[in-house]
Design a protein around this motif. Sequence first.
Motif, PDB file in Angstrom:
ATOM      1  N   VAL A  82      45.654  72.464  24.199  1.00 21.69           N
ATOM      2  CA  VAL A  82      45.625  71.096  24.712  1.00 21.69           C
ATOM      3  C   VAL A  82      44.260  70.762  25.306  1.00 21.69           C
ATOM      4  O   VAL A  82      43.479  71.646  25.672  1.00 21.69           O
ATOM      5  CB  VAL A  82      46.721  70.875  25.777  1.00 21.69           C
ATOM      6  CG1 VAL A  82      48.100  71.157  25.192  1.00 21.69           C
ATOM      7  CG2 VAL A  82      46.472  71.737  27.017  1.00 21.69           C
ATOM      8  N   GLY A  83      43.980  69.465  25.390  1.00 21.92           N
ATOM      9  CA  GLY A  83      42.768  69.004  26.045  1.00 21.92           C
ATOM     10  C   GLY A  83      41.522  69.053  25.205  1.00 21.92           C
ATOM     11  O   GLY A  83      40.416  69.160  25.739  1.00 21.92           O
ATOM     12  N   GLN A  84      41.664  68.966  23.890  1.00 25.02           N
ATOM     13  CA  GLN A  84      40.496  69.049  23.017  1.00 25.02           C
ATOM     14  C   GLN A  84      39.975  67.667  22.617  1.00 25.02           C
ATOM     15  O   GLN A  84      38.772  67.434  22.610  1.00 25.02           O
ATOM     16  CB  GLN A  84      40.842  69.871  21.765  1.00 25.02           C
ATOM     17  CG  GLN A  84      41.343  71.272  22.072  1.00 25.02           C
ATOM     18  CD  GLN A  84      40.424  72.035  23.014  1.00 25.02           C
ATOM     19  OE1 GLN A  84      39.275  72.308  22.667  1.00 25.02           O
ATOM     20  NE2 GLN A  84      40.912  72.373  24.204  1.00 25.02           N
ATOM     21  N   ASN A  85      40.851  66.749  22.253  1.00 20.71           N
ATOM     22  CA  ASN A  85      40.411  65.403  21.879  1.00 20.71           C
ATOM     23  C   ASN A  85      40.132  64.538  23.102  1.00 20.71           C
ATOM     24  O   ASN A  85      39.249  63.674  23.074  1.00 20.71           O
ATOM     25  CB  ASN A  85      41.456  64.723  21.004  1.00 20.71           C
ATOM     26  CG  ASN A  85      41.545  65.358  19.629  1.00 20.71           C
ATOM     27  OD1 ASN A  85      40.560  65.892  19.122  1.00 20.71           O
ATOM     28  ND2 ASN A  85      42.719  65.324  19.027  1.00 20.71           N
ATOM     29  N   TRP A  86      40.916  64.720  24.172  1.00 19.30           N
ATOM     30  CA  TRP A  86      40.660  64.065  25.449  1.00 19.30           C
ATOM     31  C   TRP A  86      41.175  64.988  26.542  1.00 19.30           C
ATOM     32  O   TRP A  86      41.979  65.895  26.287  1.00 19.30           O
ATOM     33  CB  TRP A  86      41.322  62.689  25.525  1.00 19.30           C
ATOM     34  CG  TRP A  86      42.753  62.642  25.092  1.00 19.30           C
ATOM     35  CD1 TRP A  86      43.834  63.166  25.740  1.00 19.30           C
ATOM     36  CD2 TRP A  86      43.255  62.054  23.888  1.00 19.30           C
ATOM     37  NE1 TRP A  86      44.978  62.934  25.031  1.00 19.30           N
ATOM     38  CE2 TRP A  86      44.654  62.244  23.891  1.00 19.30           C
ATOM     39  CE3 TRP A  86      42.664  61.356  22.824  1.00 19.30           C
ATOM     40  CZ2 TRP A  86      45.464  61.785  22.863  1.00 19.30           C
ATOM     41  CZ3 TRP A  86      43.481  60.902  21.817  1.00 19.30           C
ATOM     42  CH2 TRP A  86      44.856  61.115  21.833  1.00 19.30           C
ATOM     43  N   PRO A  87      40.677  64.827  27.777  1.00 19.03           N
ATOM     44  CA  PRO A  87      41.058  65.759  28.846  1.00 19.03           C
ATOM     45  C   PRO A  87      42.566  65.820  29.056  1.00 19.03           C
ATOM     46  O   PRO A  87      43.269  64.829  28.875  1.00 19.03           O
ATOM     47  CB  PRO A  87      40.346  65.188  30.078  1.00 19.03           C
ATOM     48  CG  PRO A  87      39.210  64.399  29.534  1.00 19.03           C
ATOM     49  CD  PRO A  87      39.712  63.819  28.241  1.00 19.03           C
ATOM     50  N   PHE A  88      43.024  66.983  29.465  1.00 22.30           N
ATOM     51  CA  PHE A  88      44.434  67.174  29.785  1.00 22.30           C
ATOM     52  C   PHE A  88      44.561  67.141  31.306  1.00 22.30           C
ATOM     53  O   PHE A  88      44.261  68.105  31.995  1.00 22.30           O
ATOM     54  CB  PHE A  88      44.938  68.507  29.230  1.00 22.30           C
ATOM     55  CG  PHE A  88      46.424  68.712  29.393  1.00 22.30           C
ATOM     56  CD1 PHE A  88      47.314  68.240  28.434  1.00 22.30           C
ATOM     57  CD2 PHE A  88      46.933  69.360  30.511  1.00 22.30           C
ATOM     58  CE1 PHE A  88      48.682  68.416  28.590  1.00 22.30           C
ATOM     59  CE2 PHE A  88      48.296  69.543  30.665  1.00 22.30           C
ATOM     60  CZ  PHE A  88      49.171  69.067  29.706  1.00 22.30           C
ATOM     61  N   TYR A  89      45.007  66.010  31.814  1.00 29.58           N
ATOM     62  CA  TYR A  89      45.049  65.808  33.261  1.00 29.58           C
ATOM     63  C   TYR A  89      46.391  66.221  33.856  1.00 29.58           C
ATOM     64  O   TYR A  89      47.452  66.022  33.268  1.00 29.58           O
ATOM     65  CB  TYR A  89      44.805  64.334  33.597  1.00 29.58           C
ATOM     66  CG  TYR A  89      43.393  63.872  33.355  1.00 29.58           C
ATOM     67  CD1 TYR A  89      42.368  64.252  34.213  1.00 29.58           C
ATOM     68  CD2 TYR A  89      43.090  63.045  32.275  1.00 29.58           C
ATOM     69  CE1 TYR A  89      41.065  63.829  33.995  1.00 29.58           C
ATOM     70  CE2 TYR A  89      41.785  62.621  32.050  1.00 29.58           C
ATOM     71  CZ  TYR A  89      40.777  63.019  32.911  1.00 29.58           C
ATOM     72  OH  TYR A  89      39.495  62.601  32.693  1.00 29.58           O
ATOM     73  N   SER A  90      46.295  66.777  35.063  1.00 26.57           N
ATOM     74  CA  SER A  90      47.465  67.035  35.901  1.00 26.57           C
ATOM     75  C   SER A  90      47.060  66.742  37.340  1.00 26.57           C
ATOM     76  O   SER A  90      45.875  66.717  37.682  1.00 26.57           O
ATOM     77  CB  SER A  90      47.904  68.506  35.810  1.00 26.57           C
ATOM     78  OG  SER A  90      48.180  68.912  34.502  1.00 26.57           O
TER      79      SER A  90
END
Length: 337
Positions: A82-90
């Motif tokens: 996850v988080g390759q095309n756009w950041p994976f935020y939490s």
Amino acid sequence: MSFIIRAAKPSDLQALYEMAKLTGGGFTNLPPDRNSLQAKLDRSAAAYAREDDTLGDDLFVLVLENTKTGEVRGTSQLFTKVGQNWPFYSYRLTMLTQHSKELDRTVRAELLSLTTDLEGSSEVGGLFLHPNERAGGLGLLLARSRYLFIAAHRPRFADKILAELRGIIDERGGSPFWDAVGGCFFGMSFQEADYFNAIHGNQFIADLMPKHPVYTAMLDESARKVIGLPHPNGRAAMRMLENEGFSYEGYVDIFDGGPTMTARVDNVRSIQNAKSRPVTEMDCKRGEKALLATGHLADFRCCYGAYEVDDKGISIDSLSAELLQVNQGDMIWNIPR
């Protein structure tokens, strides 16, 4: 039981769309939008077709099919990185401790900090079972089949894995957490923001969400009390994840505040316990119940069945052999039910 887990196909679009309309909102990985679902199926087809057996930015979509009727009655997804095309935020819950000598007082403040700590992890998500099929262990089959898929394709997955659980949604379809946090900055309802995220991704969060921590004491009680809690329909899923070795470490979803569960891939119990053996017999009648799986990538299939193990391999029942389309000598993965 005539149900089988298999790789999703282009012809499954309508079935996925019909199930997406039943989710009730807050289900980002299964939006009721044909174009988005078609994009998922296209991306999944590319992942199944990729021959390079390495970790990449892949999405695998699985479906639960009733082989007697041909109907698709459930689905789940695996994201490899996850988080390759756009950041994976939490958001992550942290604690700030401060002390005043003059007042002789120590104050501890709970904070929500925007983070991308979980980028690069694999993810299991998008699990939905048709309401009419929520009996007989089909949810467990749908959930645990993903771990057999990972075991059979281990080089394609990261070392850490996560699962996001839907948070608390009220009777009007809104989120108390979103209303208190995100809604203040975006001028969008939870349903609007969640739908936009499902269709367009969450780059708008990076563009508009304040980067400073949020003090939970400044939120109203309705928002504070749902942080890290799963939707009532997700409590069983949370227990299943905990039984697999996932834990809650303070990460919550940026939209509804639901808990994000994490684990090391090789510590997930179903992956640890998965074994691959050759089929020796196909007439087992009184063996233990298990999840059985076979096939590489697009040929992956998984079902419940009876099995017995000896030094030569594994004996399975005739129905499972038919569902899995295996013969003597073929390799199958198994984990106890």
